[in-house]
Design a protein around this motif. Structure first.
Motif, PDB file in Angstrom:
ATOM      1  N   ASN A  22       0.861  -1.189   0.000  1.00 12.90           N
ATOM      2  CA  ASN A  22       0.000   0.000   0.000  1.00 12.90           C
ATOM      3  C   ASN A  22       0.895   1.236   0.000  1.00 12.90           C
ATOM      4  OD1 ASN A  22      -2.172   1.704   0.106  1.00 12.90           O
ATOM      5  ND2 ASN A  22      -2.526   1.465   2.281  1.00 12.90           N
ATOM      6  N   PRO A  23       1.032   1.907  -1.134  1.00 17.77           N
ATOM      7  CA  PRO A  23       0.257   1.688  -2.355  1.00 17.77           C
ATOM      8  C   PRO A  23       0.627   0.370  -3.045  1.00 17.77           C
ATOM      9  CG  PRO A  23       1.963   3.303  -2.745  1.00 17.77           C
ATOM     10  CD  PRO A  23       1.980   3.030  -1.272  1.00 17.77           C
ATOM     11  N   ALA A  24      -0.345  -0.194  -3.774  1.00 22.06           N
ATOM     12  CA  ALA A  24      -0.161  -1.490  -4.414  1.00 22.06           C
ATOM     13  C   ALA A  24       0.845  -1.388  -5.565  1.00 22.06           C
ATOM     14  CB  ALA A  24      -1.496  -2.006  -4.939  1.00 22.06           C
ATOM     15  N   TYR A  25       1.601  -2.463  -5.764  1.00 21.48           N
ATOM     16  CA  TYR A  25       2.538  -2.466  -6.889  1.00 21.48           C
ATOM     17  C   TYR A  25       1.751  -2.485  -8.210  1.00 21.48           C
ATOM     18  CZ  TYR A  25       1.949  -7.423  -8.216  1.00 21.48           C
ATOM     19  OH  TYR A  25       1.460  -8.619  -8.681  1.00 21.48           O
ATOM     20  N   HIS A  26       2.354  -1.951  -9.271  1.00 26.61           N
ATOM     21  CA  HIS A  26       1.670  -1.863 -10.563  1.00 26.61           C
ATOM     22  C   HIS A  26       2.426  -2.544 -11.705  1.00 26.61           C
ATOM     23  CE1 HIS A  26       4.529   1.363 -11.556  1.00 26.61           C
ATOM     24  NE2 HIS A  26       4.221   1.922 -10.398  1.00 26.61           N
ATOM     25  N   THR A  27       3.707  -2.907 -11.487  1.00 21.99           N
ATOM     26  CA  THR A  27       4.498  -3.566 -12.515  1.00 21.99           C
ATOM     27  C   THR A  27       5.387  -4.617 -11.839  1.00 21.99           C
ATOM     28  OG1 THR A  27       4.581  -1.445 -13.705  1.00 21.99           O
ATOM     29  CG2 THR A  27       6.032  -3.189 -14.515  1.00 21.99           C
ATOM     30  N   ARG A  28       5.668  -5.721 -12.556  1.00 21.56           N
ATOM     31  CA  ARG A  28       6.478  -6.778 -11.970  1.00 21.56           C
ATOM     32  C   ARG A  28       7.352  -7.413 -13.046  1.00 21.56           C
ATOM     33  NH1 ARG A  28       1.696 -11.304 -10.892  1.00 21.56           N
ATOM     34  NH2 ARG A  28       1.326 -11.828 -13.093  1.00 21.56           N
ATOM     35  N   GLY A  29       8.358  -8.186 -12.599  1.00 27.08           N
ATOM     36  CA  GLY A  29       9.220  -8.839 -13.565  1.00 27.08           C
ATOM     37  C   GLY A  29      10.425  -9.490 -12.929  1.00 27.08           C
ATOM     38  N   PHE A  30      11.487  -9.703 -13.755  1.00 29.16           N
ATOM     39  CA  PHE A  30      12.747 -10.295 -13.310  1.00 29.16           C
ATOM     40  C   PHE A  30      13.900  -9.456 -13.852  1.00 29.16           C
ATOM     41  CE2 PHE A  30       9.730 -13.800 -13.693  1.00 29.16           C
ATOM     42  CZ  PHE A  30       9.870 -14.434 -12.464  1.00 29.16           C
ATOM     43  N   CYS A  31      15.057  -9.590 -13.207  1.00 30.32           N
ATOM     44  CA  CYS A  31      16.291  -9.019 -13.739  1.00 30.32           C
ATOM     45  C   CYS A  31      17.416 -10.025 -13.492  1.00 30.32           C
ATOM     46  CB  CYS A  31      16.603  -7.665 -13.111  1.00 30.32           C
ATOM     47  SG  CYS A  31      16.710  -7.684 -11.305  1.00 30.32           S
ATOM     48  N   PHE A  32      18.402 -10.050 -14.374  1.00 31.19           N
ATOM     49  CA  PHE A  32      19.479 -11.036 -14.212  1.00 31.19           C
ATOM     50  C   PHE A  32      20.784 -10.458 -14.744  1.00 31.19           C
ATOM     51  CE2 PHE A  32      17.718 -11.828 -18.399  1.00 31.19           C
ATOM     52  CZ  PHE A  32      18.834 -12.024 -19.187  1.00 31.19           C
ATOM     53  N   SER A  33      21.884 -11.083 -14.324  1.00 34.31           N
ATOM     54  CA  SER A  33      23.218 -10.665 -14.761  1.00 34.31           C
ATOM     55  C   SER A  33      24.197 -11.812 -14.520  1.00 34.31           C
ATOM     56  CB  SER A  33      23.672  -9.428 -13.984  1.00 34.31           C
ATOM     57  OG  SER A  33      25.007  -9.094 -14.305  1.00 34.31           O
ATOM     58  N   SER A  34      25.244 -11.836 -15.308  1.00 31.30           N
ATOM     59  CA  SER A  34      26.320 -12.812 -15.082  1.00 31.30           C
ATOM     60  C   SER A  34      27.488 -12.175 -14.345  1.00 31.30           C
ATOM     61  CB  SER A  34      26.803 -13.385 -16.418  1.00 31.30           C
ATOM     62  OG  SER A  34      27.332 -12.354 -17.237  1.00 31.30           O
ATOM     63  N   THR A  35      27.455 -10.846 -14.167  1.00 37.56           N
ATOM     64  CA  THR A  35      28.563 -10.139 -13.515  1.00 37.56           C
ATOM     65  C   THR A  35      28.139  -9.468 -12.212  1.00 37.56           C
ATOM     66  OG1 THR A  35      28.095  -8.176 -14.859  1.00 37.56           O
ATOM     67  CG2 THR A  35      29.733  -9.732 -15.714  1.00 37.56           C
ATOM     68  N   ASN A  36      26.880  -9.071 -12.104  1.00 38.64           N
ATOM     69  CA  ASN A  36      26.392  -8.384 -10.903  1.00 38.64           C
ATOM     70  C   ASN A  36      25.718  -9.414  -9.991  1.00 38.64           C
ATOM     71  OD1 ASN A  36      25.367  -6.706  -8.957  1.00 38.64           O
ATOM     72  ND2 ASN A  36      24.222  -5.374 -10.375  1.00 38.64           N
ATOM     73  N   LEU A  37      26.274  -9.607  -8.825  1.00 42.75           N
ATOM     74  CA  LEU A  37      25.740 -10.590  -7.894  1.00 42.75           C
ATOM     75  C   LEU A  37      24.387 -10.175  -7.322  1.00 42.75           C
ATOM     76  CD1 LEU A  37      28.743 -11.471  -8.167  1.00 42.75           C
ATOM     77  CD2 LEU A  37      28.637 -12.146  -5.754  1.00 42.75           C
ATOM     78  N   SER A  38      24.054  -8.894  -7.411  1.00 48.10           N
ATOM     79  CA  SER A  38      22.738  -8.377  -6.995  1.00 48.10           C
ATOM     80  C   SER A  38      22.146  -7.593  -8.162  1.00 48.10           C
ATOM     81  CB  SER A  38      22.866  -7.489  -5.755  1.00 48.10           C
ATOM     82  OG  SER A  38      23.367  -8.220  -4.651  1.00 48.10           O
ATOM     83  N   PRO A  39      21.652  -8.300  -9.153  1.00 47.86           N
ATOM     84  CA  PRO A  39      21.197  -7.626 -10.381  1.00 47.86           C
ATOM     85  C   PRO A  39      20.036  -6.673 -10.118  1.00 47.86           C
ATOM     86  CG  PRO A  39      20.459  -9.902 -10.336  1.00 47.86           C
ATOM     87  CD  PRO A  39      21.410  -9.741  -9.189  1.00 47.86           C
ATOM     88  N   THR A  40      19.948  -5.656 -10.958  1.00 52.55           N
ATOM     89  CA  THR A  40      18.866  -4.675 -10.905  1.00 52.55           C
ATOM     90  C   THR A  40      18.233  -4.573 -12.284  1.00 52.55           C
ATOM     91  OG1 THR A  40      20.159  -2.723 -11.514  1.00 52.55           O
ATOM     92  CG2 THR A  40      20.199  -3.393  -9.191  1.00 52.55           C
ATOM     93  N   ILE A  41      17.180  -3.760 -12.385  1.00 58.40           N
ATOM     94  CA  ILE A  41      16.516  -3.584 -13.676  1.00 58.40           C
ATOM     95  C   ILE A  41      17.395  -2.837 -14.665  1.00 58.40           C
ATOM     96  CG2 ILE A  41      14.196  -3.662 -12.688  1.00 58.40           C
ATOM     97  CD1 ILE A  41      14.111  -0.620 -12.878  1.00 58.40           C
ATOM     98  N   ASN A  42      18.515  -2.279 -14.201  1.00 61.17           N
ATOM     99  CA  ASN A  42      19.453  -1.614 -15.109  1.00 61.17           C
ATOM    100  C   ASN A  42      20.384  -2.614 -15.788  1.00 61.17           C
ATOM    101  OD1 ASN A  42      18.500   1.000 -14.494  1.00 61.17           O
ATOM    102  ND2 ASN A  42      19.713   1.021 -12.611  1.00 61.17           N
ATOM    103  N   ASP A  43      20.372  -3.884 -15.336  1.00 60.27           N
ATOM    104  CA  ASP A  43      21.177  -4.927 -15.991  1.00 60.27           C
ATOM    105  C   ASP A  43      20.369  -5.523 -17.138  1.00 60.27           C
ATOM    106  OD1 ASP A  43      23.538  -4.823 -14.301  1.00 60.27           O
ATOM    107  OD2 ASP A  43      22.263  -5.580 -12.696  1.00 60.27           O
ATOM    108  N   ASN A  44      19.715  -6.614 -16.903  1.00 59.10           N
ATOM    109  CA  ASN A  44      18.836  -7.223 -17.908  1.00 59.10           C
ATOM    110  C   ASN A  44      17.436  -7.292 -17.301  1.00 59.10           C
ATOM    111  OD1 ASN A  44      20.803  -8.259 -20.123  1.00 59.10           O
ATOM    112  ND2 ASN A  44      21.730  -8.957 -18.195  1.00 59.10           N
ATOM    113  N   ARG A  45      16.490  -6.590 -17.883  1.00 60.90           N
ATOM    114  CA  ARG A  45      15.141  -6.454 -17.318  1.00 60.90           C
ATOM    115  C   ARG A  45      14.127  -7.201 -18.162  1.00 60.90           C
ATOM    116  NH1 ARG A  45      11.885  -0.753 -16.073  1.00 60.90           N
ATOM    117  NH2 ARG A  45       9.777  -1.598 -16.281  1.00 60.90           N
ATOM    118  N   ILE A  46      13.262  -7.961 -17.472  1.00 62.69           N
ATOM    119  CA  ILE A  46      12.148  -8.635 -18.124  1.00 62.69           C
ATOM    120  C   ILE A  46      10.867  -8.220 -17.397  1.00 62.69           C
ATOM    121  CG2 ILE A  46      11.101 -10.843 -18.735  1.00 62.69           C
ATOM    122  CD1 ILE A  46      13.867 -12.100 -18.526  1.00 62.69           C
TER     123      ILE A  46
END
Length: 346
Positions: free
Chosen positions: A270-294
């Motif tokens: 609250n407020p409710a989320y409005h978008t969702r997905g995944f992010c991944f990386s082979s170099t960043n151990l804590s990937p973010t949406i700035n790496d590879n975003r789905i």
């Protein structure tokens, strides 16, 4: 008598004759003129005036439109305009009174005498009283209420109230509201008979509440009176929560180079989320949406997944985590990290 004297005498005689005939002509004209004036004065005795005024609500003082106004004697009628004004433009001299009537109001038989004299224009303003409403809104104990308060407790999503007909005739009733966090309101299809209680249930969706106080109006409309019930609920601000589930593999010999990511939303926030997905990386151990975003379509509580086909057949380790986006400023809440190594042959 000389010629000149004779000429003057003849002129004087002629003037006397002309004056005598002029007198004969003018006297009847004078008589007609005075008779005409006398007739006009008689017409003024039957002069025409007018009566006008404003019809207003006794309690609020607001103008009452479409009220029926009757003039006595004579029985002439007219309706008030949107501004409550009525007028009888052609009223004979004499004493007059008015009667005012309108649905849902008590008839007014006005005893004030409006006296028209010499064609005067007279004003008479009146107020009319509404009939007692037949519609009451009560709690389950029968006490009149003006609001329902859902408070802040997350488990409280349903509250009832009663509509009671305390009149002498049956009423038809409808409930009108416009609010995204009111999920359900009981509809009333049958007429409510005199003395009858009808229970209405209101259900709210707390996931749609904004943080803090939320208020809206529920209008109870009937053919004999209306009412407004205020509805309050307190929204609690909290973050959404998403879990990253283990990655599943598909046999590369059948469907090469693909993996399926999995996540579960346990709290929409609250407020409710409005978008969702995944992010991944082979170099960043804590990937973010700035790496590879789905991005994955959908909202709400529950699981979602995505299959990704673009991994090369090697033994590189990848790191993936789920995320949800919330708020007007698009804040991100991430799940924990899951790692995996793609092999084209399992």
């Amino acid at each position: 008598m000389g010629i000149k004297s004779q000429y003057i005498y003849n002129k004087i005689s002629l003037l006397r004759v002309k004056n005598r005939y002029l007198h004969i002509i003018l006297v009847p004209l004078y008589s007609i003129f005075f008779l005409s004036c006398e007739a006009d004065n008689n017409d003024l005795d039957e002069s025409i005036g007018s009566i006008y005024g404003v019809v207003a609500d006794f309690s609020t003082g607001e103008p009452v439109a479409n009220a029926n106004v009757s003039l006595r004697p004579g029985g002439e009628t007219t309706l008030t305009g949107y501004d409550g004004i009525y007028e009888f433009p052609d009223v004979s001299d004499g004493d007059h009174t008015i009667i005012v009537s309108k649905a849902e109001y008590t008839d007014l038989i006005d005893d004030y005498v409006i006296r028209i004299k010499n064609g005067r224009r007279m004003r008479r303003d009146v107020q009319i009283k509404k009939l007692p409403t037949s519609l009451r809104i009560t709690d389950t104990n029968g006490s009149d209420i003006t609001f329902l308060d859902f408070g802040s407790e997350l488990s409280v999503i349903n509250k009832p109230f009663n509509i009671f007909n305390n009149g002498t005739v049956s009423i038809s009733c409808s409930l009108i509201y416009s609010c995204n966090w009111i999920k359900f309101v009981t509809s009333i299809s049958d007429k409510i008979t005199p003395g009858q209680n009808v229970t209405v249930n209101v259900e709210i969706d707390r996931s749609q509440l904004k943080a803090g106080n939320n208020a809206t109006d529920l209008y109870v409309i009937s053919n004999n009176g209306s009412n407004v019930l205020k509805i309050n609920a307190t929204g609690q601000e909290h973050l959404p929560n998403v879990l990253t589930m283990p990655v599943t593999y598909i046999d590369g010999t059948i469907t090469p180079w693909c993996n399926t990511f999995h996540a579960r939303v346990t709290e929409i926030g609250n407020p409710a989320y409005h978008t969702r997905g995944f992010c991944f990386s082979s170099t960043n151990l804590s990937p973010t949406i700035n790496d590879n975003r789905i991005d994955v379509s959908g909202t709400g509580i529950g699981e979602y997944s995505c299959t990704y086909w673009n991994f090369p057949p090697n033994t590189v380790k990848y790191y993936v985590r789920a995320w949800v986006m919330y708020g007007k400023d698009n804040k991100i809440q991430y799940g924990e990290v899951q790692s995996f190594v793609y092999n084209d042959v399992l």
